[in-house]
Design an enzyme around this catalytic site. Structure first.
Site, short mmCIF file in Angstrom:
data_model
loop_
_atom_site.label_atom_id
_atom_site.label_comp_id
_atom_site.label_asym_id
_atom_site.label_seq_id
_atom_site.Cartn_x
_atom_site.Cartn_y
_atom_site.Cartn_z
N CYS A 14 -97.99 -21.47 -2.45
CA CYS A 14 -97.18 -22.59 -2.95
C CYS A 14 -97.42 -23.77 -2.02
CB CYS A 14 -95.70 -22.20 -3.05
SG CYS A 14 -94.93 -21.75 -1.48
N ASN A 17 -94.89 -22.69 1.67
CA ASN A 17 -94.85 -21.28 2.11
C ASN A 17 -93.50 -20.93 2.74
OD1 ASN A 17 -96.65 -19.03 4.36
ND2 ASN A 17 -95.91 -18.61 2.32
N CYS A 19 -90.53 -21.08 0.33
CA CYS A 19 -89.65 -20.71 -0.80
C CYS A 19 -90.36 -19.76 -1.78
CB CYS A 19 -89.16 -21.96 -1.54
SG CYS A 19 -88.12 -23.05 -0.55
N ARG A 20 -91.27 -20.30 -2.58
CA ARG A 20 -91.80 -19.50 -3.70
C ARG A 20 -92.79 -18.43 -3.26
NH1 ARG A 20 -93.74 -24.61 -6.89
NH2 ARG A 20 -94.00 -25.21 -4.71
N SER A 21 -93.82 -18.80 -2.47
CA SER A 21 -94.84 -17.79 -2.16
C SER A 21 -94.33 -16.68 -1.23
CB SER A 21 -96.14 -18.42 -1.66
OG SER A 21 -95.97 -19.15 -0.47
N ASP A 131 -90.61 -25.72 -8.25
CA ASP A 131 -90.25 -25.85 -6.84
C ASP A 131 -88.72 -25.96 -6.72
OD1 ASP A 131 -89.83 -26.67 -4.26
OD2 ASP A 131 -91.31 -28.29 -4.30
P1 4NP Z 1 -92.30 -23.97 -1.55
O1 4NP Z 1 -91.14 -25.05 -1.54
O2 4NP Z 1 -93.58 -24.72 -1.86
O3 4NP Z 1 -91.90 -23.07 -2.67
O4 4NP Z 1 -92.31 -23.32 -0.20
C1 4NP Z 1 -91.19 -26.21 -0.77
C2 4NP Z 1 -90.77 -26.17 0.54
C3 4NP Z 1 -90.79 -27.32 1.30
C4 4NP Z 1 -91.23 -28.51 0.75
C5 4NP Z 1 -91.64 -28.54 -0.56
C6 4NP Z 1 -91.64 -27.38 -1.32
N1 4NP Z 1 -91.21 -29.69 1.53
O5 4NP Z 1 -91.57 -30.74 0.97
O6 4NP Z 1 -90.88 -29.64 2.70
#
Ligand code: 4NP
Length: 165
Positions: A14, A17, A19-21, A131
């Site tokens: 993602c 790294n 939340c989703r992955s 997201d």
């Molecule tokens: P992820 O979510 O891609 O599912 O880990 C996010 C975590 C942090 C951010 C964006 C998406 N950020 O912009 O900090």
């Protein structure tokens, strides 16, 4: 004793790294424990961005996952590395932005390894895992719903591959 090399190596990707992955890594690892393939699959996750390098998963992701029995607490974020394109067989993106970033970095000869994770759950009628970072709790529950479905589909796919091999 030398560790056995896994037959299939799966990398979930993602943006951050956190939340989703990592959720995909934890859910897939837990669900795979009930499969005959459990010792034959290597699993990891990474982010296209480096902002959260070394951080544990987001507390909201950890809490939502733990309520369903998935412990994400030992995971730490890392960015995608060039070697990942060689080392993993399935490099599965959560959304189209992640996939495009991977396509830009991946050597053309290895593009066949790249895809969207939700391709393994066509019954959902969704192609990407939204997201959840800037949203509320419902977003984290939806992430888990989508990832549980795609993890089951991916396990079925790998079991079918293994039975043909
Ligand atoms: P992820 O979510 O891609 O599912 O880990 C996010 C975590 C942090 C951010 C964006 C998406 N950020 O912009 O900090």
């Amino acid at each position: 004793m030398a560790l056995k090399t896994p037959d299939y190596r799966v990398l979930f990707v993602c943006l951050g790294n956190i939340c989703r992955s990592p959720t995909a890594e934890g859910v897939f690892r837990t669900l795979l424990a009930d499969s005959a393939l459990r010792e034959r699959v290597g699993i990891d996750s990474a982010g296209t961005g480096a902002y959260h390098e070394g951080s544990p998963p987001d507390k909201r992701s950890q809490a939502a996952a733990l309520k369903r029995g998935y412990d994400l607490s030992l995971q730490r974020a890392r960015q995608v590395r060039d070697e990942d394109f060689e080392q993993f067989d399935y490099i599965l993106a959560m959304d189209n932005s992640n996939l495009h970033d991977l396509q830009r970095r991946c050597p053309p000869a290895l593009h066949r390894k790249l895809g969207l994770f939700l391709r393994y759950a066509p019954e959902l009628g969704m192609t990407t895992v939204p997201d959840p970072y800037n949203g509320g709790k419902a977003g984290f529950e939806q992430v888990l719903d989508l990832i549980e479905a795609a993890s089951k589909g991916l396990i079925q796919h790998l079991e079918a591959q293994a039975s043909e091999a």
